[in-house]
Design a protein around this motif. Sequence first.
Motif, PDB file in Angstrom:
ATOM      1  N   THR A 292      34.202  50.860   8.355  1.00 52.61           N
ATOM      2  CA  THR A 292      32.882  51.012   9.281  1.00 52.61           C
ATOM      3  C   THR A 292      32.717  52.244   9.301  1.00 52.61           C
ATOM      4  O   THR A 292      33.392  52.919   9.896  1.00 52.61           O
ATOM      5  N   LEU A 293      31.859  52.871   8.339  1.00 56.99           N
ATOM      6  CA  LEU A 293      31.804  54.183   8.200  1.00 56.99           C
ATOM      7  C   LEU A 293      30.353  54.719   8.071  1.00 56.99           C
ATOM      8  O   LEU A 293      29.532  53.813   7.678  1.00 56.99           O
ATOM      9  N   THR A 294      30.270  56.158   8.611  1.00 55.46           N
ATOM     10  CA  THR A 294      28.835  56.546   8.554  1.00 55.46           C
ATOM     11  C   THR A 294      28.617  57.442   7.424  1.00 55.46           C
ATOM     12  O   THR A 294      29.648  58.098   6.738  1.00 55.46           O
ATOM     13  N   PHE A 295      27.406  57.157   7.009  1.00 55.84           N
ATOM     14  CA  PHE A 295      26.762  58.216   5.705  1.00 55.84           C
ATOM     15  C   PHE A 295      25.526  58.673   5.864  1.00 55.84           C
ATOM     16  O   PHE A 295      24.536  58.165   6.720  1.00 55.84           O
TER      17      PHE A 295
ATOM     18  N   GLU B 259      20.254  67.462   9.557  1.00 53.64           N
ATOM     19  CA  GLU B 259      18.883  67.328   9.015  1.00 53.64           C
ATOM     20  C   GLU B 259      18.462  65.948   8.866  1.00 53.64           C
ATOM     21  O   GLU B 259      17.172  65.728   8.762  1.00 53.64           O
ATOM     22  N   VAL B 260      19.561  64.964   8.848  1.00 52.92           N
ATOM     23  CA  VAL B 260      18.935  63.733   8.313  1.00 52.92           C
ATOM     24  C   VAL B 260      19.367  62.616   9.196  1.00 52.92           C
ATOM     25  O   VAL B 260      20.370  62.852  10.096  1.00 52.92           O
ATOM     26  N   ASP B 261      19.016  61.468   9.281  1.00 50.48           N
ATOM     27  CA  ASP B 261      19.345  60.370  10.038  1.00 50.48           C
ATOM     28  C   ASP B 261      20.538  59.908   9.497  1.00 50.48           C
ATOM     29  O   ASP B 261      21.123  60.133   8.176  1.00 50.48           O
ATOM     30  N   VAL B 262      21.301  59.066  10.158  1.00 52.25           N
ATOM     31  CA  VAL B 262      22.818  58.485   9.628  1.00 52.25           C
ATOM     32  C   VAL B 262      22.691  56.932   9.674  1.00 52.25           C
ATOM     33  O   VAL B 262      22.216  56.336  10.405  1.00 52.25           O
ATOM     34  N   GLY B 263      23.316  56.324   8.628  1.00 48.84           N
ATOM     35  CA  GLY B 263      23.398  55.001   8.543  1.00 48.84           C
ATOM     36  C   GLY B 263      24.958  54.558   8.781  1.00 48.84           C
ATOM     37  O   GLY B 263      25.808  55.191   8.152  1.00 48.84           O
ATOM     38  N   VAL B 264      25.162  53.588   9.682  1.00 47.56           N
ATOM     39  CA  VAL B 264      26.613  53.074   9.732  1.00 47.56           C
ATOM     40  C   VAL B 264      26.634  51.886   8.696  1.00 47.56           C
ATOM     41  O   VAL B 264      25.799  50.771   8.834  1.00 47.56           O
ATOM     42  N   VAL B 265      27.787  51.820   7.801  1.00 44.66           N
ATOM     43  CA  VAL B 265      27.761  50.902   6.872  1.00 44.66           C
ATOM     44  C   VAL B 265      29.103  50.010   7.049  1.00 44.66           C
ATOM     45  O   VAL B 265      30.423  50.693   7.221  1.00 44.66           O
ATOM     46  N   HIS B 266      29.081  48.616   6.975  1.00 46.45           N
ATOM     47  CA  HIS B 266      30.130  47.890   7.102  1.00 46.45           C
ATOM     48  C   HIS B 266      30.812  47.119   5.689  1.00 46.45           C
ATOM     49  O   HIS B 266      29.808  46.909   4.842  1.00 46.45           O
TER      50      HIS B 266
END
Length: 344
Positions: A173-176, A222-229
């Motif tokens: 589970t990581l942020t990008f 600068e940007v929003d972040v998505g958490v990806v599983h």
Amino acid sequence: MAPSGTLTSFRLPPLPTIREIIKLFRLQAVKQLSQNFLLDLRLTDKIVRKAGNLTNAYVYEVGPGPGGITRSILNAGVAELLVVEKDSRFIPGLQMLSDAAPGKLRIVHGDVLTFKIEKAFPESLKRQWEDDPPNVHIIGNLPFSVSTPLIIKWLENMSHRDGPFAYGRTQMTLTFQKEVAERLTASTGSKQRSRLSIMAQYLCSVQQVLTIPGRAFVPKPEVDVGVVHFTPLTQPRIAQPFKLVEKVVQNVFQFRRKFCHRGLGMLFPEAQRLESTGKLLELADVDPTLRPRQLSVSHFKNLCDVYRKMCDEDPHLFAYNFREELKKNKSKFQEKDDTERYRL
Ligand code: SAM
């Protein structure tokens, strides 16, 4: 350390807030290292819940920094949490957390790009690839400049079943950066469809489970972040070596606005390009006028399978690199040009 199999009920004792820790240990974010911290523990709890049930789990957290996510993981009832942090300024604050959770938190001052996680947890956690995933999880909010090369490295590890995947189908589970999260999860035909979509989706089930607005971080990126599983698939959707899949995918997407035959053609030396590209597309049953983003993982499976056969028939084919041929042709042309100029 809690033996696996027994229920652990653990809560951290009252501690200074993350903001106070940052002040106490003078942990101002270093801009060059793209450090953006999460201070709201309700949000870090939410991220950690997206990893699934962590009861008695062995968790590897990458880039704990001041320890927001670290606290949420410790409160999730894990058996052991191993954190790897590159910036030594964070170690004393993490040590304080370790004292508050005796025997649960292991701190490594090191680099996630080189750390060998496959040796860090007990052998007994290992599962067969086809079994349910092991009780081993990777969680992290890393700088974007590290998370993208790291996920490519881990996808390759996944294909070889080594590194973090020596334990079995370890979940991550990581942020990008939101745009990268969208590329990882993009479906066939969507605008964000890219190399990353195919490389991730042929090996795992990938889901964007949360979007975090940039304003939730300090300092604000600068940007929003998505958490990806990510959960590795029991059977990869393409049964060919990672490097071969990478080569085909890379060639196709280098001309992302053109028809797919354009990029695929670059897999072959100029002299045989037309004929071999035609053969590849025909045997793979792929319409040459599809755009790269219109190709599904099963299109790529067919292309990789046929390309593999062609490489087996011609041992020099896989090593062929059209850029090198271009360079050679250019210098040949230059030589000819120079000779002719001298003749004049
Ligand atoms: N996890 C914390 C949070 O969410 O507040 C910190 C996030 S900050 C974006 C990224 C953290 O990763 C920083 O603490 C940084 O020092 C650490 N880091 C960056 N590159 C790293 C690497 N190669 N290995 C280990 N840690 C790294």
